[in-house]
Scaffold this motif. Sequence first.
Motif, PDB file in Angstrom:
ATOM      1  N   LEU A 158      -5.612 -10.283  -3.474  1.00  0.00           N
ATOM      2  CA  LEU A 158      -5.302  -8.858  -3.486  1.00  0.00           C
ATOM      3  C   LEU A 158      -6.075  -8.120  -2.400  1.00  0.00           C
ATOM      4  O   LEU A 158      -5.568  -7.181  -1.780  1.00  0.00           O
ATOM      5  CB  LEU A 158      -5.636  -8.284  -4.857  1.00  0.00           C
ATOM      6  CG  LEU A 158      -4.781  -7.105  -5.297  1.00  0.00           C
ATOM      7  CD1 LEU A 158      -3.327  -7.486  -5.370  1.00  0.00           C
ATOM      8  CD2 LEU A 158      -5.258  -6.580  -6.625  1.00  0.00           C
ATOM      9  N   ALA A 159      -7.310  -8.537  -2.167  1.00  0.00           N
ATOM     10  CA  ALA A 159      -8.130  -7.876  -1.144  1.00  0.00           C
ATOM     11  C   ALA A 159      -7.478  -8.028   0.222  1.00  0.00           C
ATOM     12  O   ALA A 159      -7.440  -7.089   1.013  1.00  0.00           O
ATOM     13  CB  ALA A 159      -9.525  -8.480  -1.125  1.00  0.00           C
ATOM     14  N   ALA A 201      -0.251  -1.957  -5.812  1.00  0.00           N
ATOM     15  CA  ALA A 201      -1.473  -2.742  -5.984  1.00  0.00           C
ATOM     16  C   ALA A 201      -1.553  -3.370  -7.370  1.00  0.00           C
ATOM     17  O   ALA A 201      -1.853  -4.560  -7.512  1.00  0.00           O
ATOM     18  CB  ALA A 201      -2.693  -1.859  -5.744  1.00  0.00           C
ATOM     19  N   PHE A 227     -13.172  -2.421   6.174  1.00  0.00           N
ATOM     20  CA  PHE A 227     -12.607  -1.262   5.499  1.00  0.00           C
ATOM     21  C   PHE A 227     -13.667  -0.181   5.294  1.00  0.00           C
ATOM     22  O   PHE A 227     -13.437   0.999   5.568  1.00  0.00           O
ATOM     23  CB  PHE A 227     -11.993  -1.671   4.164  1.00  0.00           C
ATOM     24  CG  PHE A 227     -11.649  -0.513   3.283  1.00  0.00           C
ATOM     25  CD1 PHE A 227     -10.604   0.330   3.619  1.00  0.00           C
ATOM     26  CD2 PHE A 227     -12.372  -0.251   2.131  1.00  0.00           C
ATOM     27  CE1 PHE A 227     -10.284   1.411   2.809  1.00  0.00           C
ATOM     28  CE2 PHE A 227     -12.059   0.826   1.330  1.00  0.00           C
ATOM     29  CZ  PHE A 227     -11.012   1.652   1.670  1.00  0.00           C
ATOM     30  N   LEU A 236      -4.538  -5.626   0.425  1.00  0.00           N
ATOM     31  CA  LEU A 236      -4.801  -4.182   0.392  1.00  0.00           C
ATOM     32  C   LEU A 236      -5.741  -3.711   1.489  1.00  0.00           C
ATOM     33  O   LEU A 236      -5.495  -2.684   2.125  1.00  0.00           O
ATOM     34  CB  LEU A 236      -5.393  -3.787  -0.972  1.00  0.00           C
ATOM     35  CG  LEU A 236      -4.518  -4.045  -2.196  1.00  0.00           C
ATOM     36  CD1 LEU A 236      -5.251  -3.640  -3.457  1.00  0.00           C
ATOM     37  CD2 LEU A 236      -3.216  -3.283  -2.090  1.00  0.00           C
ATOM     38  N   ALA A 237      -6.847  -4.434   1.705  1.00  0.00           N
ATOM     39  CA  ALA A 237      -7.891  -3.894   2.587  1.00  0.00           C
ATOM     40  C   ALA A 237      -7.422  -3.714   4.043  1.00  0.00           C
ATOM     41  O   ALA A 237      -7.604  -2.629   4.603  1.00  0.00           O
ATOM     42  CB  ALA A 237      -9.150  -4.741   2.504  1.00  0.00           C
ATOM     43  N   GLY A 292     -13.676  -6.326   3.477  1.00  0.00           N
ATOM     44  CA  GLY A 292     -14.234  -5.171   2.787  1.00  0.00           C
ATOM     45  C   GLY A 292     -15.167  -4.396   3.693  1.00  0.00           C
ATOM     46  O   GLY A 292     -15.163  -3.161   3.693  1.00  0.00           O
ATOM     47  N   THR A 319      -4.870  -0.798   4.218  1.00  0.00           N
ATOM     48  CA  THR A 319      -5.474   0.515   3.991  1.00  0.00           C
ATOM     49  C   THR A 319      -6.334   0.924   5.177  1.00  0.00           C
ATOM     50  O   THR A 319      -6.334   2.093   5.587  1.00  0.00           O
ATOM     51  CB  THR A 319      -6.326   0.486   2.716  1.00  0.00           C
ATOM     52  OG1 THR A 319      -5.570  -0.135   1.684  1.00  0.00           O
ATOM     53  CG2 THR A 319      -6.700   1.874   2.283  1.00  0.00           C
ATOM     54  N   VAL A 349       0.838  -1.201   0.000  1.00  0.00           N
ATOM     55  CA  VAL A 349       0.000   0.000   0.000  1.00  0.00           C
ATOM     56  C   VAL A 349       0.873   1.252   0.000  1.00  0.00           C
ATOM     57  O   VAL A 349       0.644   2.188  -0.763  1.00  0.00           O
ATOM     58  CB  VAL A 349      -0.935  -0.020   1.228  1.00  0.00           C
ATOM     59  CG1 VAL A 349      -1.531   1.357   1.480  1.00  0.00           C
ATOM     60  CG2 VAL A 349      -2.044  -1.033   1.014  1.00  0.00           C
ATOM     61  N   LEU A 350       1.918   1.262   0.816  1.00  0.00           N
ATOM     62  CA  LEU A 350       2.754   2.458   0.919  1.00  0.00           C
ATOM     63  C   LEU A 350       3.556   2.701  -0.346  1.00  0.00           C
ATOM     64  O   LEU A 350       3.767   3.829  -0.759  1.00  0.00           O
ATOM     65  CB  LEU A 350       3.699   2.343   2.124  1.00  0.00           C
ATOM     66  CG  LEU A 350       3.008   2.420   3.475  1.00  0.00           C
ATOM     67  CD1 LEU A 350       4.004   2.223   4.594  1.00  0.00           C
ATOM     68  CD2 LEU A 350       2.294   3.758   3.631  1.00  0.00           C
ATOM     69  N   LEU A 355      -8.782 -13.387  -5.177  1.00  0.00           N
ATOM     70  CA  LEU A 355      -9.181 -12.563  -4.054  1.00  0.00           C
ATOM     71  C   LEU A 355      -8.036 -12.167  -3.131  1.00  0.00           C
ATOM     72  O   LEU A 355      -8.212 -11.370  -2.221  1.00  0.00           O
ATOM     73  CB  LEU A 355     -10.260 -13.292  -3.247  1.00  0.00           C
ATOM     74  CG  LEU A 355     -11.508 -13.615  -4.074  1.00  0.00           C
ATOM     75  CD1 LEU A 355     -12.463 -14.479  -3.282  1.00  0.00           C
ATOM     76  CD2 LEU A 355     -12.199 -12.346  -4.517  1.00  0.00           C
ATOM     77  N   GLY A 399       2.614   1.696  -3.261  1.00  0.00           N
ATOM     78  CA  GLY A 399       1.703   1.797  -4.411  1.00  0.00           C
ATOM     79  C   GLY A 399       1.860   0.649  -5.387  1.00  0.00           C
ATOM     80  O   GLY A 399       1.929   0.847  -6.597  1.00  0.00           O
ATOM     81  N   VAL A 455     -13.035 -12.174   2.273  1.00  0.00           N
ATOM     82  CA  VAL A 455     -12.833 -10.914   1.553  1.00  0.00           C
ATOM     83  C   VAL A 455     -13.975  -9.939   1.844  1.00  0.00           C
ATOM     84  O   VAL A 455     -13.748  -8.742   2.048  1.00  0.00           O
ATOM     85  CB  VAL A 455     -12.705 -11.180   0.042  1.00  0.00           C
ATOM     86  CG1 VAL A 455     -12.784  -9.887  -0.737  1.00  0.00           C
ATOM     87  CG2 VAL A 455     -11.398 -11.885  -0.236  1.00  0.00           C
ATOM     88  N   ARG A 458      -4.078   2.203   7.665  1.00  0.00           N
ATOM     89  CA  ARG A 458      -3.521   3.500   7.311  1.00  0.00           C
ATOM     90  C   ARG A 458      -4.460   4.635   7.708  1.00  0.00           C
ATOM     91  O   ARG A 458      -4.025   5.731   8.047  1.00  0.00           O
ATOM     92  CB  ARG A 458      -3.254   3.544   5.816  1.00  0.00           C
ATOM     93  CG  ARG A 458      -2.475   4.752   5.467  1.00  0.00           C
ATOM     94  CD  ARG A 458      -1.896   4.752   4.107  1.00  0.00           C
ATOM     95  NE  ARG A 458      -1.081   5.959   4.019  1.00  0.00           N
ATOM     96  CZ  ARG A 458      -0.563   6.414   2.916  1.00  0.00           C
ATOM     97  NH1 ARG A 458      -0.755   5.750   1.801  1.00  0.00           N
ATOM     98  NH2 ARG A 458       0.134   7.507   2.914  1.00  0.00           N
TER      99      ARG A 458
END
Lengths: 262, 284, 294
Positions: free
Chosen positions: C207-208, C46, C265, C211-212, C262, C215, C41-42, C205, C44, C258, C218
């Motif tokens: 990736l979720a 993704a 998030f 990232l989620a 979500g 983030t 995430v930091l 899935l 970038g 996931v 964050r």
Amino acid sequence: MSTAATASAPNHTQPAVSVEHITVAYGAQVVIDDVSLTLPPAQIIGLIGPNGAGKTTLLKAIVGAQRVLKGQVRVLGQPINAVRQRVAYVPQRGDVDWSFPLSVLDVVLMGRYGRLGLWRRPGSHDRELALHALEQVRLVKRRSCQIGELSGGQQQRVFLARALVQEADLLLLDEPFNGIDTTTQSVIFDLLCAQRRLGRTVFLSTHDLHSVEQNCDQLVAFNRRVVAFGPVDQVFTGPVLHSTFGSNVAVVGEHQTLVIRQ
Amino acid sequence: MPNLFELQTYLEPLRLHLVQRGLLAALIVAILCGVMGAFVVTRGLAFLGDALGHAVFPGVVIAYLLNFNLLAGGLVAGVLTTIGISLVSRSRQIRESTAIGIFYTVMFAFGALLLQQSRSASAALSELLIGNVLAVRTEDLVLTGSIGAVVLLIVGVMYKELVLVSFDPALAAALGRNVPLTNALLFVLLGVTIVAALQTVGNVLVVALLVVPAATARLVAKPLPAIMGVAAVIGALATVSGVYISYYANIASGGAIVLCACLVFFFTLLVQAGRDRWQRRGAQ
Amino acid sequence: MSGLFDPATFLLPLQQPFMQNALVAVVLVGLLCALIGTFVVLRGLAFVGEAMRHAIFVGVVLSFLLGGSLLGGALLVALLVAWLIGVLGRQQRIGEDTAIGVLFSASFALGIVLLNFARTGVRDLATMLLGNVLGIAPFDLALTAGVVVVALVIIGVFFKELVLVAFDPALALAQGRSVVVWDGLLLVLLALALTTAFQTVGNLLVLALLLAPATTARLLTRRIGPMIGVAMVVAVSSGIVGLYISYWRNVPTGPTIVLVCGAVFGITLLCAPEHGVMRNVARQWRLRRSVPPA
């Protein structure tokens, strides 16, 4: 302004930077074209030129962050790899993401990473130095803030503090005055003058001509190649500025320059 | 292995109605993707395109379960996702790419769960994922054709606005244009294109048809209309060869089409890289 | 479903070995994804992750066809694609976004075509894409645990380098640190996480999960250390909650996890104390009220 060398100055016989016939290209596009330049030590030297002149690329080539297609760069008399600890580089403020979850102190400590090497972590000595640097840029009270909470001028001062903790003999600053107020500008110049008194060399790029006219010892007028290099009053003339900035500059009177950028 | 130099090799598959329909649908999609791909590549929207391709999934599944029009269902989901992504990435802490990544995976997970509710759906799932040119029915062809015509028409009429907002949003705003609305229009057009391409190349490979021909075109052409034209031609060529290859080699048509497009891309890239090096040596 | 306050509700499912394995897997993968997801995430990354997971698909199919180790093949192809992204993305007329788009298109198309030749084996595309944590083998668990330890050690040792390169690559270069090397290390870790999480939540899935949680963290934290911690808590608890829901409701585990991620998030985005949407709206409303109408 004359330069006052002090007893503790670093080696004064060596030029701070010497660049010989360097060429830099992105793809087939040449951005720096056969440039040679020798910067004397213990001075504040300004690098002026329009946007897209290759100023950032030249600075990056000097610190070895940009590969050079041809030619040779020597810093403090040696190849850059031998003297990295003695060179501080301040990138453009806009190049980093200021919402990054780091505190002001974290960012300043990054300046010490070069000396720490791969395995050591910042210790109390590094922390002291960082706090001292923050004191110099008058931000010690905001050391625990997240960096995004600072104003533009304060962010630039954090970057400067990060360069100061490196205790470098050569400071390279890329557009340090972009979008900051005049107060911050004079704070920064005072600190840079203090660095010069310690015998250190400052090389900074800008497209703001008024600030460099008063505060720099020498100027490099640059647009893909060196248009002129010398004391401020020799470079700061109508013909030189005109051939550097092209039609974007209109010169009014003898020392009053009006720059019109697009 | 069929004889490549005999006309019969090329005519024989065309006798079948399903090949005719499939080829025609794929050609329409390729041209559409070429035009929209020019925007995708020059504006760096590849990830958004990829995400939309996945995010339409729950819409399609819901439409499938309710026995409703699949394309309409996909379109609604696509538009909702676009709105969601643009809202979330307004936060300074969240990059657009991160927002895209989260959104599409969550949407896809939702679709997958929904699909699980129906027993017969597993086959439909893999069909939607990788597409099947040869399963195009006449009414699908008509629908794809009309969608294509509408999208091209809107791009033609709004061309000036779309280009202005894409490349100089500040100027566009100063001229009194509604930048967010025009951007939204572009994204909706992108969503429509993706939904239209679902059946031919499948939702995992739609983005390939959007990105690869346009990226190739960008290597050889500079002005936007030229990129659109070249991309459409490359896409069409890749489609035709892909369909023939999948007919004779009996492999998934979507995969074959995309691989053909990729071959053209890498070939062009190599030629370009060679030329660049040659020119630089000449300059020194 | 019996009462939520009855411990048996949570303990009974765990008497089955497959649930025990799944629980351990979910916790391990949650830790791994949160740790590496923070840097993804930091920095970038993704979209790079998106491309790598497509590459992993090809790697799995290829190594199945050639009879090699699935994990090994997946890792190898993922790293090859990461390297190609670097090379292509530096070409000015392509750009990173397009380079990634082209590469993952190519690799996924290749995977699908190759899948044709592997009719007998990797037949179940859906399992590959959506994962099957309930069928995880003890060997895979041990492997995942190993990867978690490796990632923890590497990130612990090279924390300052990874942060510096993510925040200010120009300074890193000027200090003589090779951005390529450190980014490369991060990409290797990313490939490891993607490959390991393959079986839990599936290729589509994963990736979720990267990232989620990161983030979400964050939005709630101001420094990287706490961010990693919060991300781990979010990822692990979403994993456990998702696992139980999927057990009780008899729905696939990967998508459920996931969706829980979500939801966490989404709620955070709305309600976060400092950067939340509601807070921002309230701030603007107050500002508007404090300015007298012209």
